[in-house]
Structures are given as C-alpha cells and as structure tokens.
Design a protein around this motif. Structure first.
Motif, PDB file in Angstrom:
ATOM      1  N   THR A  68       0.837  -1.205   0.000  1.00 48.15           N
ATOM      2  CA  THR A  68       0.000   0.000   0.000  1.00 48.15           C
ATOM      3  C   THR A  68       0.868   1.251   0.000  1.00 48.15           C
ATOM      4  OG1 THR A  68      -1.841  -1.093   1.117  1.00 48.15           O
ATOM      5  CG2 THR A  68      -1.730   1.299   1.299  1.00 48.15           C
ATOM      6  N   SER A  69       1.946   1.247   0.769  1.00 53.41           N
ATOM      7  CA  SER A  69       2.824   2.415   0.823  1.00 53.41           C
ATOM      8  C   SER A  69       3.492   2.671  -0.520  1.00 53.41           C
ATOM      9  CB  SER A  69       3.877   2.247   1.925  1.00 53.41           C
ATOM     10  OG  SER A  69       4.883   1.314   1.565  1.00 53.41           O
ATOM     11  N   GLN A  70       3.816   1.621  -1.249  1.00 55.62           N
ATOM     12  CA  GLN A  70       4.419   1.781  -2.574  1.00 55.62           C
ATOM     13  C   GLN A  70       3.405   2.337  -3.566  1.00 55.62           C
ATOM     14  OE1 GLN A  70       5.718  -2.272  -3.081  1.00 55.62           O
ATOM     15  NE2 GLN A  70       7.778  -1.857  -2.283  1.00 55.62           N
ATOM     16  N   GLU A  71       2.193   1.798  -3.527  1.00 58.05           N
ATOM     17  CA  GLU A  71       1.153   2.249  -4.444  1.00 58.05           C
ATOM     18  C   GLU A  71       0.758   3.696  -4.182  1.00 58.05           C
ATOM     19  OE1 GLU A  71      -0.370   0.697  -7.082  1.00 58.05           O
ATOM     20  OE2 GLU A  71       1.143  -0.883  -6.859  1.00 58.05           O
ATOM     21  N   ALA A  72       0.871   4.142  -2.930  1.00 50.42           N
ATOM     22  CA  ALA A  72       0.500   5.520  -2.579  1.00 50.42           C
ATOM     23  C   ALA A  72       1.350   6.545  -3.320  1.00 50.42           C
ATOM     24  CB  ALA A  72       0.644   5.727  -1.069  1.00 50.42           C
ATOM     25  N   HIS A  73       2.508   6.128  -3.821  1.00 52.13           N
ATOM     26  CA  HIS A  73       3.413   7.047  -4.509  1.00 52.13           C
ATOM     27  C   HIS A  73       3.250   7.024  -6.025  1.00 52.13           C
ATOM     28  CE1 HIS A  73       5.222   6.744  -0.530  1.00 52.13           C
ATOM     29  NE2 HIS A  73       5.942   7.802  -0.809  1.00 52.13           N
ATOM     30  N   LYS A  74       2.360   6.191  -6.536  1.00 50.94           N
ATOM     31  CA  LYS A  74       2.193   6.055  -7.981  1.00 50.94           C
ATOM     32  C   LYS A  74       1.042   6.916  -8.490  1.00 50.94           C
ATOM     33  CE  LYS A  74       3.823   1.236  -8.065  1.00 50.94           C
ATOM     34  NZ  LYS A  74       3.455  -0.164  -8.404  1.00 50.94           N
ATOM     35  N   ASP A  75       1.149   7.334  -9.738  1.00 51.67           N
ATOM     36  CA  ASP A  75       0.038   8.011 -10.399  1.00 51.67           C
ATOM     37  C   ASP A  75      -0.985   6.969 -10.848  1.00 51.67           C
ATOM     38  OD1 ASP A  75       1.287  10.458 -10.096  1.00 51.67           O
ATOM     39  OD2 ASP A  75       2.274  10.358 -12.050  1.00 51.67           O
ATOM     40  N   VAL A  76      -2.251   7.227 -10.583  1.00 51.23           N
ATOM     41  CA  VAL A  76      -3.347   6.320 -10.938  1.00 51.23           C
ATOM     42  C   VAL A  76      -3.017   4.905 -10.460  1.00 51.23           C
ATOM     43  CG1 VAL A  76      -4.997   5.722 -12.742  1.00 51.23           C
ATOM     44  CG2 VAL A  76      -3.596   7.745 -13.021  1.00 51.23           C
ATOM     45  N   SER A  77      -2.724   4.753  -9.184  1.00 51.51           N
ATOM     46  CA  SER A  77      -2.383   3.449  -8.621  1.00 51.51           C
ATOM     47  C   SER A  77      -3.639   2.607  -8.449  1.00 51.51           C
ATOM     48  CB  SER A  77      -1.702   3.627  -7.267  1.00 51.51           C
ATOM     49  OG  SER A  77      -2.657   3.934  -6.263  1.00 51.51           O
ATOM     50  N   TYR A  78      -3.442   1.338  -8.138  1.00 49.42           N
ATOM     51  CA  TYR A  78      -4.595   0.455  -7.955  1.00 49.42           C
ATOM     52  C   TYR A  78      -5.378   0.779  -6.683  1.00 49.42           C
ATOM     53  CZ  TYR A  78      -2.968  -2.480  -4.070  1.00 49.42           C
ATOM     54  OH  TYR A  78      -2.592  -2.931  -2.831  1.00 49.42           O
ATOM     55  N   LEU A  79      -4.825   1.602  -5.801  1.00 51.02           N
ATOM     56  CA  LEU A  79      -5.512   1.891  -4.533  1.00 51.02           C
ATOM     57  C   LEU A  79      -6.907   2.456  -4.790  1.00 51.02           C
ATOM     58  CD1 LEU A  79      -2.666   3.502  -2.346  1.00 51.02           C
ATOM     59  CD2 LEU A  79      -3.516   1.139  -2.300  1.00 51.02           C
ATOM     60  N   TYR A  80      -6.970   3.541  -5.577  1.00 50.59           N
ATOM     61  CA  TYR A  80      -8.260   4.182  -5.855  1.00 50.59           C
ATOM     62  C   TYR A  80      -8.410   4.614  -7.312  1.00 50.59           C
ATOM     63  CZ  TYR A  80      -8.110   4.300  -0.789  1.00 50.59           C
ATOM     64  OH  TYR A  80      -7.991   3.932   0.526  1.00 50.59           O
ATOM     65  N   ARG A  81      -7.401   4.323  -8.148  1.00 45.64           N
ATOM     66  CA  ARG A  81      -7.421   4.727  -9.559  1.00 45.64           C
ATOM     67  C   ARG A  81      -7.602   6.239  -9.696  1.00 45.64           C
ATOM     68  NH1 ARG A  81      -4.932   1.833 -12.645  1.00 45.64           N
ATOM     69  NH2 ARG A  81      -6.112   2.632 -14.430  1.00 45.64           N
ATOM     70  N   PHE A  82      -6.988   6.988  -8.772  1.00 44.66           N
ATOM     71  CA  PHE A  82      -7.167   8.433  -8.760  1.00 44.66           C
ATOM     72  C   PHE A  82      -6.038   9.108  -9.524  1.00 44.66           C
ATOM     73  CE2 PHE A  82      -7.603  12.733  -7.326  1.00 44.66           C
ATOM     74  CZ  PHE A  82      -8.961  12.879  -7.097  1.00 44.66           C
ATOM     75  N   ASN A  83      -6.406   9.975 -10.451  1.00 42.52           N
ATOM     76  CA  ASN A  83      -5.456  10.675 -11.302  1.00 42.52           C
ATOM     77  C   ASN A  83      -5.223  12.093 -10.784  1.00 42.52           C
ATOM     78  OD1 ASN A  83      -3.888  11.579 -13.444  1.00 42.52           O
ATOM     79  ND2 ASN A  83      -5.662  12.030 -14.736  1.00 42.52           N
TER      80      ASN A  83
END
Length: 257
Positions: A68-83
């Motif tokens: 989760t911490s890794q995904e929080a740093h990505k653009d449009v991550s699988y966490l919430y697909r937020f751009n």
C-alpha cells in the motif's frame, strides 16, 4: 430575566448541537492505536520495516502494508485509480502533499477519535474533522496554488468512465487558488471535511501532523490521547462551543433590555 432566557437558549443549543454530532461506533476505550475498517487498511496496526518513502515515518506502527505504501506514490495506482493530473501535470511539490495525505490516511494508527461509521461500498469507516496542524495546511495550499484542478470536493462527482477520475462535463480547469481561495478551503473541503484545519501549530500536542521525523517519535500519539480523553469527557468541541456562544450574544443583542 432576558439574559436568563438567553442562557437557557445556550444550554438548549449546546445540547442539540452535541446530540446531533456523529458518534463513533467504537467503544470509548477503543480510540487509540486503531485502524479504520476501510479498503486497504490492516485489521490492526503493527510494524512495517520497509514502508516506502513518504510513508516511512509510520514503519514502527502502521495501519498500511508495504505494498500500500508503494502504491501511494504512484500516479493512478490500484488503490483508488485516482489521477492527480486531471487538469494537466500537477507540480511535484504539490503532489508530494497528496502522497503525504494518502500515507497519513492509510498508515496512521492515531486517527481513532475521528473515525466515523459510513455506508459506502468501498469502506465502512472514514475520518471526519481531523484537526490538521495549521502549518501543514498552509504549506499544502502554498505549494499547490499554481497547480490546476476542476473541483472543490474530490470525494465525489468525477467522471469514471475511463477507469480513472476525469473532470465532469463542463467543469473548467482553474488554478487551485480559484477553487480553494484559502488554506482552510483546501484542507476542509477537498475530502468532504476529513480534515478541519486547526488553530494550533505543530508540536502543540493539539493537532495532527501530516509529516513528522520518526527519530523524534510520533507526535500524533499524544494528540490522539488528548482528544480521546476529551471525547470520553463528553465535552462540546471548541469550534461548536465558540459558534454557539457568538450566536447567543447575537440573539441577546436583538432582545429588548
């Protein structure tokens, strides 16, 4: 006699306002060191030695996983697909605050006093009116004011047809300071009042810090304890009490002497 009637009105308003406040479904003794019942949160907090980058302050005791911490740093991550870049490229300094905001939300075990039950498909609990330290809010706003967005409330109203959030039809992109003219407008409104900017500053023990130096300990633990005790006492929140007092004085000024 008139002032006595006004005092009675104050008491009635306090009782009504306090009774109308959302109450947490958690037991009063279960407000410390807890995780929300939400989409990516762990059941209970614990150590995560390899939390990524801006989520690392919580590695000794976290509600988020390493992934989760890794995904929080990505653009449009699988966490919430937020751009974040829905109105063009967001400035890196601005995006850093949103990553930090995500880390606080996903990882902090110190938000118990503000957890509320919600009826949403993707989570059963959220936070409401977390007192965010005023400097954290002011710097967030300052670093984001020249980036662009098309909405004031990012929790709802997006176009999700592409699989990630896009601006609604006819929603114009403007600078942040168009939609959020003040730091308080940004911090209070952007996530449906998840935050309520505090009059207190960092290190006061009365407001939640979005970022802290883990070598100095987690200052939000003290803050959570203070508000948990305040909740247990049944005290009316300071913001409500102040508003009601002003209202009573206003009513009193209208009454004949």
């Amino acid at each position: 006699m008139v002032w006595q009637m006004t005092q009675l009105l104050l008491l009635a308003l306090v009782a009504a306002a306090w009774g109308a406040q959302p109450r947490t479904p958690r037991a009063r003794t279960d407000l410390l060191n807890v995780c929300m019942d939400a989409k990516h949160h762990k059941t209970r907090p614990g150590p995560e030695d390899k939390l990524h980058d801006q989520c690392s302050p919580w590695k000794k005791n976290a509600c988020c996983s390493v992934n989760t911490s890794q995904e929080a740093h990505k653009d449009v991550s699988y966490l919430y697909r937020f751009n974040w870049d829905h109105c063009g490229k967001m400035e890196p300094a601005c995006k850093r605050h949103f990553i930090q905001d995500t880390c606080l939300y996903e990882c902090s075990p110190n938000l118990g006093p503000w957890i509320q039950e919600v009826n949403q498909t993707w989570r059963k609990e959220r936070v409401l009116n977390v007192p965010l330290c005023k400097e954290d809010c002011e710097i967030w706003w300052e670093d984001c004011r020249t980036s662009y967005t098309c909405k004031t409330n990012w929790h709802k109203g997006w176009n999700w047809t592409a699989g990630y959030n896009q601006c609604p039809v006819k929603a114009a992109c403007h600078r942040f300071d168009f939609y959020f003219p003040t730091p308080a407008a940004l911090c209070n409104d952007i996530w449906s009042h998840s935050y309520e900017v505090s009059n207190y500053g960092r290190g006061s023990g009365r407001c939640i810090q979005m970022w802290f130096d883990p070598a100095q300990g987690n200052p939000n633990e003290e803050v959570a304890r203070f508000y948990a005790e305040n909740t247990n006492s049944g005290a009316v929140p300071q913001s409500i009490a102040s508003f009601l007092l002003k209202l009573v004085h206003m009513v009193h000024s209208w009454l004949p002497n």
